[in-house]
Enzyme design. Structure first.
Site, short mmCIF file in Angstrom:
data_model
loop_
_atom_site.label_atom_id
_atom_site.label_comp_id
_atom_site.label_asym_id
_atom_site.label_seq_id
_atom_site.Cartn_x
_atom_site.Cartn_y
_atom_site.Cartn_z
N GLU A 89 0.85 -1.19 0.00
CA GLU A 89 0.00 0.00 0.00
C GLU A 89 0.89 1.24 0.00
O GLU A 89 1.82 1.35 0.80
CB GLU A 89 -0.91 0.01 1.23
CG GLU A 89 -1.78 1.26 1.35
CD GLU A 89 -2.69 1.22 2.57
OE1 GLU A 89 -3.14 0.12 2.96
OE2 GLU A 89 -2.98 2.30 3.14
N GLU A 109 -2.77 11.39 3.10
CA GLU A 109 -3.76 11.21 4.16
C GLU A 109 -3.73 12.46 5.03
O GLU A 109 -2.67 13.02 5.29
CB GLU A 109 -3.46 9.99 5.02
CG GLU A 109 -3.72 8.67 4.34
CD GLU A 109 -3.51 7.52 5.31
OE1 GLU A 109 -4.51 6.93 5.76
OE2 GLU A 109 -2.33 7.22 5.61
#
Length: 261
Positions: A137, A142
């Protein structure tokens, strides 16, 4: 068009755009189904999140936006319903587009508020067959809403995932937030190296030498697909409180993928 934003649209020197979505379809329509699929449901998504993801226009639609380069943007909208639950949207390109190496970039305007969690990220094509985090990932962007001026870039793989992910953050100047204006978030991904950039400026680099001893680098042997989502609550950002306003909007001006050279 916002003249000050034009430079954000310039192709990196020597690179070719190999995939893009400018979200220039008619106002009020949803994400292009030839490019994006919706993840659906309210399972907590591995993080004890509160939202149910839907394909409804209330949660994802193209809107007019004077600050976007072509005057419109895709909005992912987190909504609180009359019963006190939450709906939002999560989009992915799995089975429609994936890439190994290149620049992956998006121009985004982020929401804010306690318990709000937007992301722009990638998963290995093996996801669904290969257990996470072995599939790999790459978190390009974020942001957790109670830190509205802080950007996180993270890598997750076998032996370095969840709370042990390889993370670095950067911050906007004091008093400014990612909800105030659009910014460009990107990774430059080449064999054995991933660089994270904010508005073209490098702030994070990882190579196999940065991994825990014996942990494998799983980012060069398989393509990765793209995801965009807006979560509500979860183990990391915490949960909405009386200060959290709804709806919250996560705006995507464009997503572009460039060749390495």
């Amino acid at each position: 068009m916002n003249p000050s934003a034009v430079s954000s649209a310039v192709t990196p020197s020597g690179r070719t755009i190999i995939w893009r979505d400018e979200f220039d379809q008619p106002l009020g329509t949803g994400p292009d189904s030839a490019r994006w699929s919706h993840d659906l449901g309210a399972s907590g998504w591995g993080n004890a999140e509160l939202q149910a993801y839907t394909a409804e226009r209330a949660n994802s639609e193209v809107v007019e936006d004077a600050a976007a380069l072509n005057g419109r943007a895709l909005v992912i909208r987190a909504v609180r319903d009359a019963a006190g639950g939450y709906t939002s949207a999560r989009l992915n390109t799995q089975g429609k587009f994936s890439i190994t190496h290149g620049r992956v970039e998006a121009r985004l305007k982020l929401p804010r508020g306690q318990g709000i969690w937007p992301a722009f990220w990638m998963l290995g094509d093996g996801f669904g067959r290969v257990p996470w985090p072995a599939c790999g990932e790459i978190d390009i962007m974020e942001m957790i809403g109670h830190q509205p001026g802080t950007l996180y870039g993270t890598l997750h793989g076998p032996g370095y995932s969840a709370g042990e992910g390889l993370v670095k953050f950067t911050e906007l100047p004091a008093g400014t937030t990612f909800a105030d204006a659009y910014h460009v978030f990107a990774v430059d991904w080449q064999p054995g190296r991933i660089d994270w950039l904010l508005d073209g400026k490098l702030y994070h680099t990882l190579t196999p030498s940065n991994l825990p001893k014996g942990a494998p680098w799983v980012f060069d042997d398989t393509p990765f697909f793209l995801l965009l989502n807006l979560a509500v609550g979860g183990k990391w950002p915490g949960y909405p409180d009386a200060t959290t306003e709804f709806p919250q909007e996560y705006r995507i001006d464009y997503v572009r993928v460039y060749s390495l050279a």
